[in-house]
Design a protein around this motif. Sequence first.
Motif, PDB file in Angstrom:
ATOM      1  N   TYR A 244      11.415 -11.171 -16.961  1.00  0.00           N
ATOM      2  CA  TYR A 244      12.285 -11.052 -15.776  1.00  0.00           C
ATOM      3  C   TYR A 244      13.159 -11.547 -16.063  1.00  0.00           C
ATOM      4  CZ  TYR A 244      14.643 -12.756 -11.634  1.00  0.00           C
ATOM      5  OH  TYR A 244      15.927 -12.412 -10.093  1.00  0.00           O
ATOM      6  N   LEU A 245      14.359 -10.921 -16.009  1.00  0.00           N
ATOM      7  CA  LEU A 245      15.986 -11.171 -16.287  1.00  0.00           C
ATOM      8  C   LEU A 245      16.363 -11.080 -18.348  1.00  0.00           C
ATOM      9  CD1 LEU A 245      17.057 -13.497 -14.624  1.00  0.00           C
ATOM     10  CD2 LEU A 245      17.668 -11.074 -13.944  1.00  0.00           C
ATOM     11  N   ASP A 246      14.756  -9.810 -18.975  1.00  0.00           N
ATOM     12  CA  ASP A 246      15.590  -9.833 -20.539  1.00  0.00           C
ATOM     13  C   ASP A 246      16.073  -8.707 -20.783  1.00  0.00           C
ATOM     14  OD1 ASP A 246      13.263  -8.718 -19.639  1.00  0.00           O
ATOM     15  OD2 ASP A 246      12.298  -7.866 -21.654  1.00  0.00           O
ATOM     16  N   ASP A 247      16.132  -7.653 -19.569  1.00  0.00           N
ATOM     17  CA  ASP A 247      17.193  -6.530 -20.533  1.00  0.00           C
ATOM     18  C   ASP A 247      18.400  -6.193 -19.732  1.00  0.00           C
ATOM     19  OD1 ASP A 247      17.564  -3.323 -19.939  1.00  0.00           O
ATOM     20  OD2 ASP A 247      16.350  -3.336 -18.665  1.00  0.00           O
ATOM     21  N   GLU A 248      19.159  -6.797 -21.210  1.00  0.00           N
ATOM     22  CA  GLU A 248      20.275  -6.706 -21.680  1.00  0.00           C
ATOM     23  C   GLU A 248      21.771  -5.668 -20.200  1.00  0.00           C
ATOM     24  OE1 GLU A 248      22.269  -7.043 -25.113  1.00  0.00           O
ATOM     25  OE2 GLU A 248      21.026  -8.315 -25.641  1.00  0.00           O
ATOM     26  N   ASP A 249      20.637  -4.418 -20.032  1.00  0.00           N
ATOM     27  CA  ASP A 249      20.619  -3.114 -19.104  1.00  0.00           C
ATOM     28  C   ASP A 249      20.896  -3.321 -17.626  1.00  0.00           C
ATOM     29  OD1 ASP A 249      21.841  -1.787 -21.314  1.00  0.00           O
ATOM     30  OD2 ASP A 249      19.098  -0.683 -21.070  1.00  0.00           O
ATOM     31  N   ASP A 250      20.570  -4.763 -17.776  1.00  0.00           N
ATOM     32  CA  ASP A 250      20.153  -5.321 -15.957  1.00  0.00           C
ATOM     33  C   ASP A 250      21.841  -5.301 -14.753  1.00  0.00           C
ATOM     34  OD1 ASP A 250      20.590  -7.460 -16.395  1.00  0.00           O
ATOM     35  OD2 ASP A 250      18.782  -7.809 -16.149  1.00  0.00           O
ATOM     36  N   GLY A 251      21.503  -5.537 -14.033  1.00  0.00           N
ATOM     37  CA  GLY A 251      22.321  -5.641 -13.173  1.00  0.00           C
ATOM     38  C   GLY A 251      23.801  -7.486 -13.505  1.00  0.00           C
ATOM     39  N   ILE A 252      22.931  -7.998 -14.335  1.00  0.00           N
ATOM     40  CA  ILE A 252      24.422  -8.841 -14.727  1.00  0.00           C
ATOM     41  C   ILE A 252      23.995  -8.874 -16.339  1.00  0.00           C
ATOM     42  CG2 ILE A 252      23.440 -10.526 -12.502  1.00  0.00           C
ATOM     43  CD1 ILE A 252      21.569 -11.555 -15.023  1.00  0.00           C
ATOM     44  N   GLY A 253      23.972  -7.559 -16.893  1.00  0.00           N
ATOM     45  CA  GLY A 253      24.093  -7.573 -18.017  1.00  0.00           C
ATOM     46  C   GLY A 253      23.260  -7.923 -19.297  1.00  0.00           C
ATOM     47  N   GLY A 254      22.079  -8.635 -18.366  1.00  0.00           N
ATOM     48  CA  GLY A 254      21.393  -9.761 -19.365  1.00  0.00           C
ATOM     49  C   GLY A 254      21.313 -11.091 -19.160  1.00  0.00           C
ATOM     50  N   ALA A 255      20.423 -11.713 -19.209  1.00  0.00           N
ATOM     51  CA  ALA A 255      21.028 -13.243 -18.744  1.00  0.00           C
ATOM     52  C   ALA A 255      19.946 -13.786 -19.846  1.00  0.00           C
ATOM     53  CB  ALA A 255      19.494 -13.904 -17.689  1.00  0.00           C
ATOM     54  N   GLY A 256      20.896 -15.647 -20.260  1.00  0.00           N
ATOM     55  CA  GLY A 256      20.517 -16.473 -21.193  1.00  0.00           C
ATOM     56  C   GLY A 256      19.687 -17.043 -20.487  1.00  0.00           C
ATOM     57  N   ALA A 257      18.807 -16.855 -19.529  1.00  0.00           N
ATOM     58  CA  ALA A 257      17.549 -17.717 -19.584  1.00  0.00           C
ATOM     59  C   ALA A 257      16.848 -17.105 -18.290  1.00  0.00           C
ATOM     60  CB  ALA A 257      18.020 -19.042 -18.170  1.00  0.00           C
ATOM     61  N   PHE A 258      15.555 -16.599 -19.318  1.00  0.00           N
ATOM     62  CA  PHE A 258      14.674 -14.794 -18.941  1.00  0.00           C
ATOM     63  C   PHE A 258      13.408 -15.438 -18.322  1.00  0.00           C
ATOM     64  CE2 PHE A 258      12.667 -13.717 -22.562  1.00  0.00           C
ATOM     65  CZ  PHE A 258      13.463 -14.370 -23.657  1.00  0.00           C
ATOM     66  N   PHE A 259      12.534 -15.132 -18.055  1.00  0.00           N
ATOM     67  CA  PHE A 259      10.915 -16.142 -17.267  1.00  0.00           C
ATOM     68  C   PHE A 259      10.340 -14.821 -18.018  1.00  0.00           C
ATOM     69  CE2 PHE A 259      14.952 -17.627 -15.157  1.00  0.00           C
ATOM     70  CZ  PHE A 259      14.665 -19.146 -14.803  1.00  0.00           C
ATOM     71  N   LEU A 260       8.847 -15.595 -17.706  1.00  0.00           N
ATOM     72  CA  LEU A 260       7.700 -14.522 -17.822  1.00  0.00           C
ATOM     73  C   LEU A 260       7.429 -15.297 -16.703  1.00  0.00           C
ATOM     74  CD1 LEU A 260       5.394 -14.739 -21.033  1.00  0.00           C
ATOM     75  CD2 LEU A 260       4.960 -14.530 -18.363  1.00  0.00           C
ATOM     76  N   LEU A 261       6.871 -14.660 -15.961  1.00  0.00           N
ATOM     77  CA  LEU A 261       5.966 -14.975 -14.023  1.00  0.00           C
ATOM     78  C   LEU A 261       5.109 -13.368 -14.236  1.00  0.00           C
ATOM     79  CD1 LEU A 261       9.732 -14.203 -12.172  1.00  0.00           C
ATOM     80  CD2 LEU A 261       9.029 -16.009 -12.849  1.00  0.00           C
ATOM     81  N   LEU A 262       4.544 -14.114 -13.319  1.00  0.00           N
ATOM     82  CA  LEU A 262       3.192 -13.310 -12.842  1.00  0.00           C
ATOM     83  C   LEU A 262       3.092 -13.073 -11.811  1.00  0.00           C
ATOM     84  CD1 LEU A 262       0.868 -16.653 -14.148  1.00  0.00           C
ATOM     85  CD2 LEU A 262       0.924 -14.175 -15.443  1.00  0.00           C
TER      86      LEU A 262
END
Lengths: 257, 320
Positions: free
Chosen positions: A193-211
């Motif tokens: 989650y939030l590891d993609d630089e093309d997302d709406g926030i240009g990618g995050a400095g803190a990203f997550f592995l979710l289940l």
Amino acid sequence: MTAGPRMGFFTDTSVCIGCKACEVACKEWNLVPEDGPLRLTGDSYDNTGALGASTWRHVAFVEQQRDDQGLRWLMSSDVCKHCSSAACLEVCPTGALFRTEFSTVVVQADICNGCGYCVPACPFGVIDRREDDGRAFKCTLCYDRLRDDLQPACATACPTDSIQFGELGELRERARERVAALHDAGVAEARLYLDDEDDGIGGAGAFFLLLDEPEVYGLPPDPVSTTRDLPTLWRAAALAAGTLLAAVAVSFVEGRR
Amino acid sequence: MSGPDGDRRPGTRVRGSVVPEAEFRSYYGRPIIKEPVWTWEVPWYFFAGGLAGASASLGLVARLAGNDRLARSAFTVSGAGVTAGVPLLVSDLGRPERFPYMLRMFKVTSPLSVGSWILAAMGPAAAGAAVADRLGIFPRLGRAAEAVAGLLGPALATYTGTLVADTAVPVWHEAGRELPFVFAGSAAASAGAAALLLTPPADAGPARRLVVTGALLELGAAQAMERRLGDLGEPYHQGPAGRLARLAKACTAGGAGLVALGGRRRRAVTAAGAALVLAGSACERWAVYKAGFQSARDPRYIVEPQRARMAEREREQLKR
């Protein structure tokens, strides 16, 4: 000052044990005050509730009864995302919020005048105003520790390496490998989650592995920085201002009285 | 175990919604974004700023048209509006003594920064124009101030719509194209109404017409806003925001009708209409303000549109 590599967090929730050491370490190191009186929410073991001005790490507890596999417990330590396109920073009128040499987003307490604009601007509900203080506060990604080559307090305290700190590029690689390993082990629901630089926030400095889906953890599934639409918004304001002036002018055109 | 499962909670359903609780999931029904921390000063500032801005434009055009009595009323209202507006803005800050930090920099990405600069230029101009006109001093400087205030006025009246739209609050952000028009109409109507109350009927014709065009713009833009918002616009039909929105529409439409009916002869009817329009304009800002809180509180307004957007993107990708 020259910018170094971008530093950040990878929070692997699949190994979080819900010990809340991150919450405690953060409070201790950053001298974050009490968040109001102690209370029990009744929402599993989560008596913290949400991120806020005096809660910079928040461990979520999700209990799921699944017909086929019995009870499942999801735990996840949430934190400021330090977005590439950070709405809080962009709407801040005073320049109190700024981007550091580690590409993190930090509030300067000696500049913030407590206007509160950053609070509803954040798509994750991270930053908030401390009511008795009047200023806005959030995770600094331990800016002071980073400058002394130390890891952030939460990552240091985490006993299972659920919270990992490092160069963002390296963390992303590690995270992809972890997801692949989990998929091989039959945990098909593992996702980043939030590891993609093309997302709406240009990618995050803190990203997550979710289940599970982000919203199950209280996270927005597809966050977008509000300032992305700012050209459209400003155009509307300019057009409306012109319309107002025209409405005034037209009212001086004499019809029959 | 009796704990909630984090999937579906009965309490998360939007009250009065006819949409069934299909796949919506949340974390104990808790909000995803934070509610604004702004207080009552903010909607009153929106009203005062709008009134001051539109009044300055009305005053300037009145001056150019040679209607000095109307110009005097309008600039008096404009000066009073900015004088009331600044303390409202300052007292809403968590650290009011740091108000000057608003002018530490100029940031186009922050409507609050841009607005502070507009107010910093427009405020003294509007107040100065009113004082110069009333006291009959510094006529040339007064005229220059009138021009500055009159030309910046529309910006002061509309930037606040962009200010609330530039947030993550769905009912504000998604209405970003209409909100400045709602505020422009509301400001125009209120400026016309205030000038009407202070100007002899023979000179107040433009003010009466401005009440009607402003009211039409306000009501039309609000309608367009609700149409665009669709389900996200629910706050405008529920709770405090719903009541305020209905009150705003009734006062604005009724007041403008009375002003049109009263014209220049039935003074009491026209005055009553003007008072109603002012109340309607204030209610409109309060409705928008309150709707934002209701919208931020419910995670459904965040999750469902974002899910729909993701599904749309997936469909697009499949097509390719």
